[in-house]
Write an enzyme that holds these catalytic residues in place. Structure first.
Site, mmCIF file in Angstrom:
data_model
loop_
_atom_site.group_PDB
_atom_site.id
_atom_site.type_symbol
_atom_site.label_atom_id
_atom_site.label_comp_id
_atom_site.label_asym_id
_atom_site.label_seq_id
_atom_site.Cartn_x
_atom_site.Cartn_y
_atom_site.Cartn_z
ATOM 1 N N TYR A 15 -21.580 -10.028 -28.702
ATOM 2 C CA TYR A 15 -20.069 -10.505 -29.954
ATOM 3 C C TYR A 15 -18.895 -9.905 -29.241
ATOM 4 C CZ TYR A 15 -24.340 -12.829 -32.426
ATOM 5 O OH TYR A 15 -24.870 -13.488 -33.379
ATOM 6 N N PHE A 27 -16.015 -8.376 -40.315
ATOM 7 C CA PHE A 27 -17.486 -8.520 -40.776
ATOM 8 C C PHE A 27 -18.341 -7.783 -39.244
ATOM 9 C CE2 PHE A 27 -16.792 -12.910 -39.046
ATOM 10 C CZ PHE A 27 -17.281 -13.139 -37.763
ATOM 11 N N GLU A 82 -24.290 -16.706 -21.915
ATOM 12 C CA GLU A 82 -24.816 -16.198 -22.868
ATOM 13 C C GLU A 82 -26.861 -16.716 -22.455
ATOM 14 O OE1 GLU A 82 -22.762 -16.529 -27.270
ATOM 15 O OE2 GLU A 82 -24.886 -17.860 -26.523
ATOM 16 N N ASN A 116 -28.559 -15.483 -40.706
ATOM 17 C CA ASN A 116 -28.125 -17.157 -40.649
ATOM 18 C C ASN A 116 -29.608 -17.101 -40.097
ATOM 19 O OD1 ASN A 116 -27.119 -16.731 -38.211
ATOM 20 N ND2 ASN A 116 -25.313 -17.935 -38.892
ATOM 21 N N THR A 127 -22.943 -21.780 -40.422
ATOM 22 C CA THR A 127 -23.143 -20.735 -39.864
ATOM 23 C C THR A 127 -23.170 -20.120 -41.508
ATOM 24 O OG1 THR A 127 -20.921 -20.332 -38.209
ATOM 25 C CG2 THR A 127 -21.735 -18.468 -39.797
ATOM 26 N N HIS A 180 -28.579 -18.664 -33.987
ATOM 27 C CA HIS A 180 -27.560 -17.846 -33.300
ATOM 28 C C HIS A 180 -27.231 -19.688 -32.204
ATOM 29 C CE1 HIS A 180 -24.300 -17.407 -30.866
ATOM 30 N NE2 HIS A 180 -24.981 -17.440 -29.667
ATOM 31 N N LYS A 203 -32.877 -14.535 -35.528
ATOM 32 C CA LYS A 203 -32.963 -13.013 -35.766
ATOM 33 C C LYS A 203 -33.093 -12.501 -36.430
ATOM 34 C CE LYS A 203 -27.708 -14.933 -35.547
ATOM 35 N NZ LYS A 203 -25.672 -15.042 -35.775
HETATM 36 P P1 CMP Z 1 -23.639 -16.333 -34.667
HETATM 37 O O1 CMP Z 1 -23.599 -17.898 -34.699
HETATM 38 O O2 CMP Z 1 -24.551 -15.912 -34.094
HETATM 39 O O3 CMP Z 1 -22.348 -16.721 -34.955
HETATM 40 C C1 CMP Z 1 -21.223 -15.267 -34.656
HETATM 41 C C2 CMP Z 1 -22.388 -14.233 -36.214
HETATM 42 O O4 CMP Z 1 -21.403 -13.482 -36.975
HETATM 43 C C3 CMP Z 1 -22.672 -15.557 -37.427
HETATM 44 O O5 CMP Z 1 -23.158 -16.096 -36.444
HETATM 45 C C4 CMP Z 1 -22.963 -14.696 -38.646
HETATM 46 O O6 CMP Z 1 -24.506 -14.928 -38.639
HETATM 47 C C5 CMP Z 1 -21.925 -13.367 -38.557
HETATM 48 N N1 CMP Z 1 -20.924 -14.159 -39.223
HETATM 49 C C6 CMP Z 1 -20.414 -15.453 -38.947
HETATM 50 N N2 CMP Z 1 -19.008 -15.240 -39.879
HETATM 51 C C7 CMP Z 1 -19.059 -14.326 -40.613
HETATM 52 C C8 CMP Z 1 -18.767 -14.126 -42.242
HETATM 53 N N3 CMP Z 1 -17.758 -14.731 -42.522
HETATM 54 N N4 CMP Z 1 -19.380 -13.525 -42.644
HETATM 55 C C9 CMP Z 1 -20.298 -12.826 -42.314
HETATM 56 N N5 CMP Z 1 -20.931 -12.664 -41.534
HETATM 57 C C10 CMP Z 1 -20.447 -13.410 -40.194
#
Ligand code: CMP
Length: 144
Positions: A48, A56, A125, A111, A90, A114, A8
């Site tokens: 997404y 979020f 995907e 984070n 996550t 993905h 990311k």
């Molecule tokens: P990802 O595995 O890419 O899938 C969805 C993404 O949303 C996740 O990683 C985070 O980057 C984001 N995400 C999920 N939960 C939250 C949250 N509670 N607050 C902010 N971002 C979130």
């Protein structure tokens, strides 16, 4: 088996790409496809879409379009489930020691990486970023 990972924008800005790819290779993954990409707003909303109703969502789309990301097709036995364990939870504070998110993620949103969450999602995907013909062209006779 294939899965899709995306390094990311936070990890790219923090120059963690090499360390993350080393971690993936040491975990047994072969990189079948990889390309820097800049997601448009529409790309991020579509990728997404399952999170559309989450609080979020807008922030996630803004983050994922804020800079380049690195989608990768990764191959390994049991790739989908195994990669989820390699990247960790996550939220990096909840991710197990030694996982990619524990090591390199900034926050629950920013984070670092993905990974597809099921084989069906992985197929969708992978196809979002890479065509069958591109993957075949890269690998020739060694294509899946
Ligand atoms: P990802 O595995 O890419 O899938 C969805 C993404 O949303 C996740 O990683 C985070 O980057 C984001 N995400 C999920 N939960 C939250 C949250 N509670 N607050 C902010 N971002 C979130």
């Amino acid at each position: 088996m294939y899965t899709l990972a995306i390094i990311k924008p936070d990890a790219i800005a923090a120059q963690k790409v090499g360390k993350i790819i080393t971690h993936l290779e040491e975990a047994g993954y072969t990189i079948r496809g990889a390309r820097l990409a800049r997601l448009s707003q529409q790309d991020a909303e579509s990728f997404y879409a399952v999170h559309r109703e989450r609080p979020f969502f807008r922030s996630l789309v803004a983050f994922m379009t804020s800079g380049p990301c690195l989608p990768m097709v990764l191959e390994r036995e049991d790739a989908v489930d195994h990669l989820r364990s390699v990247i960790g939870a996550t939220d990096p504070e909840e991710a197990a020691e030694g996982t990619i998110r524990r090591l390199y993620a900034e926050s629950k949103e920013r984070n670092a990486i993905h990974a597809s969450d099921s084989p069906d999602t992985a197929d969708r995907e992978v196809a979002f970023f890479f065509s069958e013909s591109e993957l075949r062209r890269l690998w020739g006779a060694d294509a899946r």
